[in-house]
Design a protein around this motif. Sequence first.
Motif, PDB file in Angstrom:
ATOM      1  N   ALA A 130    -100.282 -26.849  21.734  1.00  0.00           N
ATOM      2  CA  ALA A 130     -99.393 -26.522  22.849  1.00  0.00           C
ATOM      3  C   ALA A 130     -98.856 -27.782  23.514  1.00  0.00           C
ATOM      4  O   ALA A 130     -97.717 -27.819  23.985  1.00  0.00           O
ATOM      5  CB  ALA A 130    -100.126 -25.650  23.872  1.00  0.00           C
ATOM      6  N   GLU A 133     -95.819 -28.893  21.774  1.00  0.00           N
ATOM      7  CA  GLU A 133     -94.681 -28.060  22.132  1.00  0.00           C
ATOM      8  C   GLU A 133     -94.145 -28.427  23.509  1.00  0.00           C
ATOM      9  O   GLU A 133     -92.931 -28.532  23.724  1.00  0.00           O
ATOM     10  CB  GLU A 133     -95.084 -26.579  22.131  1.00  0.00           C
ATOM     11  CG  GLU A 133     -95.465 -26.037  20.780  1.00  0.00           C
ATOM     12  CD  GLU A 133     -94.334 -26.061  19.777  1.00  0.00           C
ATOM     13  OE1 GLU A 133     -94.070 -27.134  19.212  1.00  0.00           O
ATOM     14  OE2 GLU A 133     -93.716 -25.005  19.559  1.00  0.00           O
ATOM     15  N   LEU A 134     -95.050 -28.611  24.447  1.00  0.00           N
ATOM     16  CA  LEU A 134     -94.634 -28.930  25.817  1.00  0.00           C
ATOM     17  C   LEU A 134     -93.842 -30.221  25.864  1.00  0.00           C
ATOM     18  O   LEU A 134     -92.800 -30.300  26.525  1.00  0.00           O
ATOM     19  CB  LEU A 134     -95.876 -29.042  26.715  1.00  0.00           C
ATOM     20  CG  LEU A 134     -96.368 -27.713  27.255  1.00  0.00           C
ATOM     21  CD1 LEU A 134     -97.832 -27.795  27.625  1.00  0.00           C
ATOM     22  CD2 LEU A 134     -95.539 -27.309  28.480  1.00  0.00           C
ATOM     23  N   MET A 137     -90.409 -29.616  24.489  1.00  0.00           N
ATOM     24  CA  MET A 137     -89.592 -28.605  25.173  1.00  0.00           C
ATOM     25  C   MET A 137     -89.212 -29.064  26.584  1.00  0.00           C
ATOM     26  O   MET A 137     -88.060 -29.028  26.968  1.00  0.00           O
ATOM     27  CB  MET A 137     -90.339 -27.278  25.218  1.00  0.00           C
ATOM     28  CG  MET A 137     -90.431 -26.622  23.836  1.00  0.00           C
ATOM     29  SD  MET A 137     -91.481 -25.153  23.891  1.00  0.00           S
ATOM     30  CE  MET A 137     -91.436 -24.638  22.162  1.00  0.00           C
ATOM     31  N   ASN A 138     -90.205 -29.453  27.348  1.00  0.00           N
ATOM     32  CA  ASN A 138     -89.960 -29.995  28.687  1.00  0.00           C
ATOM     33  C   ASN A 138     -91.265 -30.594  29.175  1.00  0.00           C
ATOM     34  O   ASN A 138     -92.129 -29.882  29.680  1.00  0.00           O
ATOM     35  CB  ASN A 138     -89.470 -28.892  29.651  1.00  0.00           C
ATOM     36  CG  ASN A 138     -89.061 -29.464  30.996  1.00  0.00           C
ATOM     37  OD1 ASN A 138     -89.306 -30.639  31.282  1.00  0.00           O
ATOM     38  ND2 ASN A 138     -88.431 -28.652  31.830  1.00  0.00           N
ATOM     39  N   ALA A 142     -95.737 -29.812  31.255  1.00  0.00           N
ATOM     40  CA  ALA A 142     -97.086 -30.073  30.729  1.00  0.00           C
ATOM     41  C   ALA A 142     -98.019 -30.462  31.870  1.00  0.00           C
ATOM     42  O   ALA A 142     -97.590 -30.997  32.884  1.00  0.00           O
ATOM     43  CB  ALA A 142     -97.032 -31.178  29.680  1.00  0.00           C
TER      44      ALA A 142
END
Lengths: 216, 216, 216, 216, 216, 216
Positions: A130, A133-134, A137-138, A142
């Motif tokens: 995750a 991904e964070l 993505m942005n 996080a």
Amino acid sequence: MRKPAKSVAKNRGDPAKRSNTRATSVAADDDTEITALNFKPAKLTPEMAAYFDVCKEKVGFVPNVLKAFAFDMTKLEAFIAYRNDLMQGESGLSKLEREMIAAAVSAQNRCYYCITAHGAAVRYLSGDPALGELVVMNYRAARLNKRQRAMLDFAVKLTAEAWLIEESDRKRLRKVGFKDRDIWDIAAVAAFYNMTNRLASATDMRPNSQYHAQAR
Amino acid sequence: MRKPAKSVAKNRGDPAKRSNTRATSVAADDDTEITALNFKPAKLTPEMAAYFDVCKEKVGFVPNVLKAFAFDMTKLEAFIAYRNDLMQGESGLSKLEREMIAAAVSAQNRCYYCITAHGAAVRYLSGDPALGELVVMNYRAARLNKRQRAMLDFAVKLTAEAWLIEESDRKRLRKVGFKDRDIWDIAAVAAFYNMTNRLASATDMRPNSQYHAQAR
Amino acid sequence: MRKPAKSVAKNRGDPAKRSNTRATSVAADDDTEITALNFKPAKLTPEMAAYFDVCKEKVGFVPNVLKAFAFDMTKLEAFIAYRNDLMQGESGLSKLEREMIAAAVSAQNRCYYCITAHGAAVRYLSGDPALGELVVMNYRAARLNKRQRAMLDFAVKLTAEAWLIEESDRKRLRKVGFKDRDIWDIAAVAAFYNMTNRLASATDMRPNSQYHAQAR
Amino acid sequence: MRKPAKSVAKNRGDPAKRSNTRATSVAADDDTEITALNFKPAKLTPEMAAYFDVCKEKVGFVPNVLKAFAFDMTKLEAFIAYRNDLMQGESGLSKLEREMIAAAVSAQNRCYYCITAHGAAVRYLSGDPALGELVVMNYRAARLNKRQRAMLDFAVKLTAEAWLIEESDRKRLRKVGFKDRDIWDIAAVAAFYNMTNRLASATDMRPNSQYHAQAR
Amino acid sequence: MRKPAKSVAKNRGDPAKRSNTRATSVAADDDTEITALNFKPAKLTPEMAAYFDVCKEKVGFVPNVLKAFAFDMTKLEAFIAYRNDLMQGESGLSKLEREMIAAAVSAQNRCYYCITAHGAAVRYLSGDPALGELVVMNYRAARLNKRQRAMLDFAVKLTAEAWLIEESDRKRLRKVGFKDRDIWDIAAVAAFYNMTNRLASATDMRPNSQYHAQAR
Amino acid sequence: MRKPAKSVAKNRGDPAKRSNTRATSVAADDDTEITALNFKPAKLTPEMAAYFDVCKEKVGFVPNVLKAFAFDMTKLEAFIAYRNDLMQGESGLSKLEREMIAAAVSAQNRCYYCITAHGAAVRYLSGDPALGELVVMNYRAARLNKRQRAMLDFAVKLTAEAWLIEESDRKRLRKVGFKDRDIWDIAAVAAFYNMTNRLASATDMRPNSQYHAQAR
């Protein structure tokens, strides 16, 4: 570089036509059409051939960016030397932190190749899918500690509006514990991926398909 | 890096105090306070010492960016190797064209160090002082031929919005005569100065004062 | 406006053709093709003719912006009246400070004519060539005192995002010592060059070539 | 400038407090607190006093921007001279077209004073209240003819990104029938309101309340 | 949706031709050509027909956005249900505050339909015509209390750069008295008008002409 | 909404503290701290409870956005009704195309929740994991056919600069085969995710962790 014998330049111009033929060739050996540019690969020097073998052994494949540089051994060697010292050399930043910078910068620049490769690296090095991904993505969403948040804020500001960086930005890094030597490394890593992002975007460089499923 | 003995880090934080003392030291030998970061230079290897001597002989001084990298010989050598191949190696782009890209990219990023150094290079290599000014103020106002205009349009779009570069952008370069191999070089030069601009902005790197009056 | 007898409008459309002929004519008398617009100059009134003579005597040439306005005596006089009061009239801002605002605003707007002219003015009035360069490349990298930094921050914010200016921005100016009357002048100078930058960009106005070498 | 006797500068800093007292004073005579700057108005010269009387007679009030300039007769006269020639002098552009440019530019810059005043002018001169609204909300949604659309596209591009204006933009204006002399006027009007927008935003200038209900 | 019998799609493409015919039909019954899309309205369900009647009675007309949705009863009902709960349901925000958010968001997005409709609503609900103008021109120039200013700052930041919203932004809302439940509503209203703005802009939706003169 | 009993609002404000406790609770049941807002969930109506059960059965979990809305049954029902008709109702767009729009819009807005959820949906519906990655990283790098490329170009322009959408944009959609009815749906889907992106960003909504590994 795609295989010179196959004149596919026109196909690249027409996405509709291109997609089918490409899907097939990728399935075949995943190493055609690494970029939208059509020119002859060079013969690998023994050192570079050995390095490519190491890649295959350790990562399972040769990263496409290296194949893209493989039309000129001087350029390939210079790129590898600069990159390896930067990302694997001694530093006050951990390897994961350096990859987090690479990923956040690439996300800011919306670079398909580099988000793919460095998102995978963050997932792998952190053991936290995750988090990977964070960061792509942005990173602001996080749950980062203060050190890492300041580090990525600096890297992304440097990416988006380098001309606004001032002493106060460096002070914020020092305040969370970075030494001046670390600040150089944050800057150098962020700057380097601003370079590779642009090389990849300019040439429509395609990441190795293996990255997608790595460390999920 | 400024001389380690002199603790001026605080002065950098307060522009008002800084300006006076700095003006003096620059007049003295122009090599203090190259960046806002405070850490120890390394001892030059014989090869690098020789290279610095060549710079002094040929250009009259060692470009500050090299002194800034001189805290670590591996990094310094990797930077020089990458840069020299890129800017002085064989290419379908002339050296002037490569410097025009460097200058236009640096202007887009409003990087004081790089505009200064590469504006001077464009003035010198072109023998046209006004051209140097045009490229760093607004290259769109320069009377460029179609080849050079397309080249700078690509480089500046790649700088400002890399994620929007597509096949149509590469096509425009091919239409004015660039080969795919040249497109790589345009991209590589533009990408490289997106790196150095950010290193310079992140560290508040100061150009050698000699650039200002060069080739006017 | 260029000389009406010479129909060069088409050449302006094709930079490649244009550059050669232009280079020659500029060398000859530096007053052709001041803008990309083609219409008849008017006859100077005696007052304006006298003013142009004063310019030649004091500066060595008539600034091209005045020639560009010389198609209509009412407009020319109104422009000169407004400009001279603003830049040479009494004010809490020094003439150098007003030129620094002009230069920083023009840099934000990437206006070739105005960066050239006001960069030269900053070099000349400050006696510091590097300061002129800094203000037009990135004023944030200059070692400004707090007053001048606040002044340029306000002027550039007003240029880039006028709608975000609020009481807190004015307060910051007051805090570094500006009176409300000075704030009017900062605003008026920044606003005026936002006007001339756009007139120059809209008409492709070319600066007198003499500016480039001035006060280096 | 507000009335010097009444020290309300502090109130301007605190919107919450300010609103009540202001509402009252505006109801009283609508001429206090024209800007956020606090300094003494000058005594009007007889010419300017006469001009203000003409305003009151013809428009019903003296536009606040003139009162704001009334601290210095030279500045006031220079502003009026420049403005009146520009907006009321002979031109290939109708008065409505010039006001449409003023309104569209002011909308791009989100300037409360100027949108209010020039929106009213467009409603009044066109006799079409919805047109006034369209131009200040999003001129692209208005049903404009090709000439007016090209005119506003040029004016708004010049406002937002002056550095991108090139020969092709001027060509588009010529194609819909504008002469080069008209292009100057489009540029001059758009440029002028980029100036006044910034003066108004910098000083928090408030429009006369009468504009709001005009020509609805 | 305009009346299906009348094929005016082509006219929409050519603003010059369109404007005349449109002016007439609008004068006639103000309900043709609500959008630039040409497809058949559905038959209103009895519930929706009743709702439209209520609109006519209470507001004097059926808002065009509802007619635009009236090609599909499921979509129309879902839109009305979502909207009415949001804007008229219980909330810690007053109806005026919710309309202020709608207006400020629509202004940020320069949406002709929504600025028109929600500007009118702010004028009506506040009884302060100038407030309506301020919120749609530049809410930062309005004399808002701290609560309303923080509310609009949040809504507009969420509109322009949603990815930058963080805990500190929510904290600022709490500090001026908003509960977490209110923050949801601020977010939900701002988010909803980011939806409708885009539906309106995508389809060139035209507001009912009655809004323009309302509550001036 | 997190469980009301546990007051963790303060932890949300300090990412460093928060991360540890959160990691644990997520591991436990993945349904705490869905947003940064702290208020009481409502009791589900039987219809909604049944709907949640359907979700669990079909998707394996209740999407967090629904839990976030579950503090008010009217709002929850209105959201589900609007969303389900839009994404699952009849349309000229396939479900995959609607999810591609959702993913590309969410990527433009850098919304962590929505990129995660809709990236997964694209991977799942297309059976092409790389396509999901491409659409959320930079859809311009995907090998899309002309229809899908035009569709995403429209959706992303509508997201980033809605005010610039004009007839020419709609024409481009018609040219690749979309009917006016389809254009409504493209607009409606893009508009809807501009709403949900902002609700998610405003409240720091966290996606269900199951999405990350789905359909890789």
